[in-house]
Write a protein that holds these residues in place. Structure first.
Motif, PDB file in Angstrom:
ATOM      1  N   GLY A  16       0.830  -1.211   0.000  1.00 11.97           N
ATOM      2  CA  GLY A  16       0.000   0.000   0.000  1.00 11.97           C
ATOM      3  C   GLY A  16       0.859   1.254   0.000  1.00 11.97           C
ATOM      4  O   GLY A  16       0.624   2.181  -0.788  1.00 11.97           O
ATOM      5  N   THR A  17       1.870   1.271   0.873  1.00 18.64           N
ATOM      6  CA  THR A  17       2.741   2.449   0.974  1.00 18.64           C
ATOM      7  C   THR A  17       3.482   2.661  -0.345  1.00 18.64           C
ATOM      8  O   THR A  17       3.552   3.787  -0.858  1.00 18.64           O
ATOM      9  CB  THR A  17       3.776   2.238   2.113  1.00 18.64           C
ATOM     10  OG1 THR A  17       3.062   1.890   3.281  1.00 18.64           O
ATOM     11  CG2 THR A  17       4.598   3.475   2.349  1.00 18.64           C
ATOM     12  N   ILE A  18       4.025   1.580  -0.889  1.00 21.29           N
ATOM     13  CA  ILE A  18       4.771   1.700  -2.154  1.00 21.29           C
ATOM     14  C   ILE A  18       3.828   2.162  -3.270  1.00 21.29           C
ATOM     15  O   ILE A  18       4.165   3.047  -4.060  1.00 21.29           O
ATOM     16  CB  ILE A  18       5.483   0.370  -2.490  1.00 21.29           C
ATOM     17  CG1 ILE A  18       6.580   0.114  -1.446  1.00 21.29           C
ATOM     18  CG2 ILE A  18       6.067   0.380  -3.895  1.00 21.29           C
ATOM     19  CD1 ILE A  18       7.242  -1.252  -1.538  1.00 21.29           C
ATOM     20  N   SER A  19       2.635   1.598  -3.310  1.00 24.57           N
ATOM     21  CA  SER A  19       1.660   1.997  -4.349  1.00 24.57           C
ATOM     22  C   SER A  19       1.345   3.486  -4.264  1.00 24.57           C
ATOM     23  O   SER A  19       1.326   4.189  -5.280  1.00 24.57           O
ATOM     24  CB  SER A  19       0.349   1.227  -4.179  1.00 24.57           C
ATOM     25  OG  SER A  19       0.566  -0.138  -4.308  1.00 24.57           O
ATOM     26  N   ARG A  20       1.069   3.952  -3.044  1.00 24.80           N
ATOM     27  CA  ARG A  20       0.704   5.372  -2.892  1.00 24.80           C
ATOM     28  C   ARG A  20       1.862   6.283  -3.283  1.00 24.80           C
ATOM     29  O   ARG A  20       1.663   7.322  -3.919  1.00 24.80           O
ATOM     30  CB  ARG A  20       0.251   5.655  -1.454  1.00 24.80           C
ATOM     31  CG  ARG A  20      -1.171   5.155  -1.182  1.00 24.80           C
ATOM     32  CD  ARG A  20      -1.682   5.600   0.173  1.00 24.80           C
ATOM     33  NE  ARG A  20      -0.943   4.997   1.273  1.00 24.80           N
ATOM     34  CZ  ARG A  20      -1.202   3.775   1.772  1.00 24.80           C
ATOM     35  NH1 ARG A  20      -2.203   3.062   1.288  1.00 24.80           N
ATOM     36  NH2 ARG A  20      -0.487   3.302   2.766  1.00 24.80           N
ATOM     37  N   ARG A  21       3.077   5.877  -2.929  1.00 26.40           N
ATOM     38  CA  ARG A  21       4.224   6.723  -3.277  1.00 26.40           C
ATOM     39  C   ARG A  21       4.476   6.725  -4.787  1.00 26.40           C
ATOM     40  O   ARG A  21       4.839   7.751  -5.366  1.00 26.40           O
ATOM     41  CB  ARG A  21       5.462   6.265  -2.498  1.00 26.40           C
ATOM     42  CG  ARG A  21       5.320   6.660  -1.020  1.00 26.40           C
ATOM     43  CD  ARG A  21       6.547   6.357  -0.214  1.00 26.40           C
ATOM     44  NE  ARG A  21       7.727   7.091  -0.670  1.00 26.40           N
ATOM     45  CZ  ARG A  21       8.906   7.043  -0.049  1.00 26.40           C
ATOM     46  NH1 ARG A  21       9.048   6.311   1.044  1.00 26.40           N
ATOM     47  NH2 ARG A  21       9.931   7.713  -0.508  1.00 26.40           N
ATOM     48  N   ILE A  22       4.275   5.587  -5.430  1.00 26.20           N
ATOM     49  CA  ILE A  22       4.428   5.539  -6.894  1.00 26.20           C
ATOM     50  C   ILE A  22       3.403   6.466  -7.553  1.00 26.20           C
ATOM     51  O   ILE A  22       3.709   7.218  -8.478  1.00 26.20           O
ATOM     52  CB  ILE A  22       4.273   4.091  -7.413  1.00 26.20           C
ATOM     53  CG1 ILE A  22       5.473   3.256  -6.990  1.00 26.20           C
ATOM     54  CG2 ILE A  22       4.100   4.059  -8.932  1.00 26.20           C
ATOM     55  CD1 ILE A  22       5.325   1.765  -7.290  1.00 26.20           C
ATOM     56  N   ALA A  24       1.980   9.088  -6.269  1.00 25.40           N
ATOM     57  CA  ALA A  24       2.338  10.491  -6.024  1.00 25.40           C
ATOM     58  C   ALA A  24       3.477  10.910  -6.962  1.00 25.40           C
ATOM     59  O   ALA A  24       3.482  12.018  -7.501  1.00 25.40           O
ATOM     60  CB  ALA A  24       2.746  10.680  -4.567  1.00 25.40           C
ATOM     61  N   GLU A  25       4.402  10.020  -7.209  1.00 26.65           N
ATOM     62  CA  GLU A  25       5.574  10.325  -8.044  1.00 26.65           C
ATOM     63  C   GLU A  25       5.191  10.472  -9.526  1.00 26.65           C
ATOM     64  O   GLU A  25       5.650  11.361 -10.215  1.00 26.65           O
ATOM     65  CB  GLU A  25       6.608   9.194  -7.876  1.00 26.65           C
ATOM     66  CG  GLU A  25       7.855   9.296  -8.720  1.00 26.65           C
ATOM     67  CD  GLU A  25       8.878  10.276  -8.152  1.00 26.65           C
ATOM     68  OE1 GLU A  25       8.781  10.611  -6.958  1.00 26.65           O
ATOM     69  OE2 GLU A  25       9.748  10.712  -8.930  1.00 26.65           O
ATOM     70  N   PHE A  26       4.327   9.559 -10.014  1.00 36.94           N
ATOM     71  CA  PHE A  26       4.053   9.505 -11.457  1.00 36.94           C
ATOM     72  C   PHE A  26       2.675  10.055 -11.845  1.00 36.94           C
ATOM     73  O   PHE A  26       2.353  10.131 -13.012  1.00 36.94           O
ATOM     74  CB  PHE A  26       4.170   8.055 -11.966  1.00 36.94           C
ATOM     75  CG  PHE A  26       5.573   7.507 -11.915  1.00 36.94           C
ATOM     76  CD1 PHE A  26       6.441   7.674 -12.989  1.00 36.94           C
ATOM     77  CD2 PHE A  26       6.034   6.830 -10.801  1.00 36.94           C
ATOM     78  CE1 PHE A  26       7.743   7.166 -12.948  1.00 36.94           C
ATOM     79  CE2 PHE A  26       7.328   6.316 -10.749  1.00 36.94           C
ATOM     80  CZ  PHE A  26       8.187   6.494 -11.823  1.00 36.94           C
ATOM     81  N   GLY A  27       1.849  10.347 -10.852  1.00 37.57           N
ATOM     82  CA  GLY A  27       0.510  10.851 -11.165  1.00 37.57           C
ATOM     83  C   GLY A  27      -0.454   9.769 -11.621  1.00 37.57           C
ATOM     84  O   GLY A  27      -1.460  10.047 -12.273  1.00 37.57           O
ATOM     85  N   ALA A 102      -2.257   3.474 -14.104  1.00 32.51           N
ATOM     86  CA  ALA A 102      -2.897   2.969 -12.884  1.00 32.51           C
ATOM     87  C   ALA A 102      -1.974   2.003 -12.149  1.00 32.51           C
ATOM     88  O   ALA A 102      -1.215   1.262 -12.769  1.00 32.51           O
ATOM     89  CB  ALA A 102      -4.199   2.250 -13.249  1.00 32.51           C
ATOM     90  N   VAL A 103      -2.091   2.050 -10.840  1.00 29.84           N
ATOM     91  CA  VAL A 103      -1.416   1.080  -9.978  1.00 29.84           C
ATOM     92  C   VAL A 103      -2.504   0.286  -9.270  1.00 29.84           C
ATOM     93  O   VAL A 103      -3.393   0.877  -8.642  1.00 29.84           O
ATOM     94  CB  VAL A 103      -0.547   1.782  -8.906  1.00 29.84           C
ATOM     95  CG1 VAL A 103       0.072   0.758  -7.967  1.00 29.84           C
ATOM     96  CG2 VAL A 103       0.534   2.632  -9.553  1.00 29.84           C
ATOM     97  N   ALA A 188      12.869   0.154  -1.209  1.00 26.07           N
ATOM     98  CA  ALA A 188      11.947  -0.582  -2.085  1.00 26.07           C
ATOM     99  C   ALA A 188      11.285   0.384  -3.073  1.00 26.07           C
ATOM    100  O   ALA A 188      11.119   0.068  -4.256  1.00 26.07           O
ATOM    101  CB  ALA A 188      10.889  -1.298  -1.248  1.00 26.07           C
ATOM    102  N   PHE A 189      10.927   1.564  -2.579  1.00 27.57           N
ATOM    103  CA  PHE A 189      10.312   2.578  -3.451  1.00 27.57           C
ATOM    104  C   PHE A 189      11.310   3.007  -4.533  1.00 27.57           C
ATOM    105  O   PHE A 189      10.957   3.083  -5.720  1.00 27.57           O
ATOM    106  CB  PHE A 189       9.866   3.778  -2.606  1.00 27.57           C
ATOM    107  CG  PHE A 189       9.409   4.949  -3.412  1.00 27.57           C
ATOM    108  CD1 PHE A 189       8.282   4.855  -4.225  1.00 27.57           C
ATOM    109  CD2 PHE A 189      10.107   6.152  -3.384  1.00 27.57           C
ATOM    110  CE1 PHE A 189       7.853   5.937  -4.991  1.00 27.57           C
ATOM    111  CE2 PHE A 189       9.691   7.231  -4.141  1.00 27.57           C
ATOM    112  CZ  PHE A 189       8.567   7.123  -4.943  1.00 27.57           C
TER     113      PHE A 189
END
Ligand code: DC
Length: 205
Positions: A16-22, A24-27, A102-103, A188-189
């Motif tokens: 979840g954390t990695i998904s949300r950060r991705i 935020a980074e890529f829109g 999409a993630v 990991a991010f």
């Protein structure tokens, strides 16, 4: 063309954390597919039949307290019913192809929902590390529980999710493994971002 990132793995591995950060980074837009199964599980706990609950799921069903251990257990149970999974399939696939990227994070995204995703990650960690993380989250949220209870829950859910016959949790053959017992979430991010950028550059424009 859409750009789809599939992130699978067991509970509390950091998906979840990695998904949300991705995102935020890529829109990109994020779909936490576990929430769909949690919503069906929560309805079952109030007496609804799971298949019908999945077939009639609405956006409002995703509101409310779906993040507790009882709902998680119910979600894992309803997730082993093929008709429940079937009912949730089209929504997930439509989300995956939305313009702008999409993630999707879950258990079967790289194997069943989006086998053609441009990037597939399988985020994992030892059951002990995940239980310690989940305990912290639960206690911070006001829950009254302990490490042994959470560890037993994590192991039970892992076993059920990985051993069901329909869409079991497992890494896709072409997934990149990220073990967050050895890597911090920041590391990991950073690895995920590097893979995504590499894939984006390799695509025809
Ligand atoms: O990711 P989560 O802990 O919110 O997921 C809750 C349960 O839902 C999980 O134990 C198994 C099920 N699930 C699934 O079977 N397939 C998915 N793509 C996502 C979740």
């Amino acid at each position: 063309m859409g750009f789809t990132i599939a992130i699978d793995g067991p509970a509390a591995a950091g998906k979840g954390t990695i998904s949300r950060r991705i995102c935020a980074e890529f829109g990109f837009a994020h779909l936490d597919t576990g929430l769909l199964y949690r919503a069906v599980g929560a309805k079952m706990l109030t007496g609804a039949a799971p298949i019908e609950a999945a077939q009639t799921l609405t956006a409002e069903d995703l509101d409310g307290d779906l993040r507790n251990a009882e709902v998680a257990r119910a979600a894992s149970k309803v997730a082993s019913i093929p008709e429940v999974r079937q009912a949730l399939l089209d929504f997930q696939r439509a989300f995956a192809t939305r313009a702008g990227g999409a993630v999707l994070d879950g258990r079967d995204i790289g194997t069943v929902i989006c086998p053609d995703a441009q990037v597939k990650l399988f985020v994992t960690a030892s059951a002990e590390v995940r239980a310690a993380r989940r305990l912290l989250e639960l206690v911070n949220g006001g829950a009254d529980t302990d490490y042994e209870t959470v560890l037993a829950d994590v192991k039970e859910r892992d076993h059920r999710d990985a051993s069901r016959s329909d869409a079991p949790m497992k890494p896709a053959e072409d997934a990149i493994l990220l073990d967050t017992s050895d890597l911090s979430i920041d590391e990991a991010f950073a690895k995920s971002v590097a893979v995504i950028r590499e894939r984006q550059q390799g695509l025809p424009v």
